[in-house]
Motif scaffolding. Structure first.
Motif, short mmCIF file in Angstrom:
data_model
loop_
_atom_site.label_atom_id
_atom_site.label_comp_id
_atom_site.label_asym_id
_atom_site.label_seq_id
_atom_site.Cartn_x
_atom_site.Cartn_y
_atom_site.Cartn_z
N LEU A 55 3.84 51.63 -1.61
CA LEU A 55 2.98 51.26 -0.49
C LEU A 55 1.50 51.54 -0.76
N GLN A 62 1.32 58.39 6.32
CA GLN A 62 0.81 57.05 6.06
C GLN A 62 1.94 56.11 5.65
N GLU A 66 2.99 52.68 7.60
CA GLU A 66 3.02 51.40 6.89
C GLU A 66 4.41 50.76 6.93
N ARG A 69 4.83 49.26 10.30
CA ARG A 69 3.99 48.05 10.40
C ARG A 69 4.65 46.87 9.69
#
Length: 75
Positions: A55, A62, A66, A69
């Protein structure tokens, strides 16, 4: 195997990486995840590190953001 199955979008995560992150979002520690999956804590850390590299992010938080998302992880 049906053609329809082959045409599904390939997941970014391996099954084991997904298991690790599903447990992480349940607020499990590395030690608890290792015990639940019958692997070493080092293996858990490796899975997390591999996902962070995929990623291109710098931390577990984080990575979780992600993955959510991208639709790879639900919280």
């Amino acid at each position: 195997m049906s053609l329809e199955k082959d045409m599904r979008v390939k997941s970014l995560l391996t099954n084991r990486e997904r298991e690790v992150f599903e447990l992480l979002v349940q607020d499990k520690t590395t030690k608890e995840i290792a015990a639940q999956l019958f692997v070493s804590e080092k293996t858990v850390r490796n899975h997390i590190s591999n996902v962070m590299k995929k990623l291109n992010v710098k931390g577990r938080s984080q990575a979780v953001v992600e993955l959510v998302r991208l639709g790879e992880l639900a919280i």
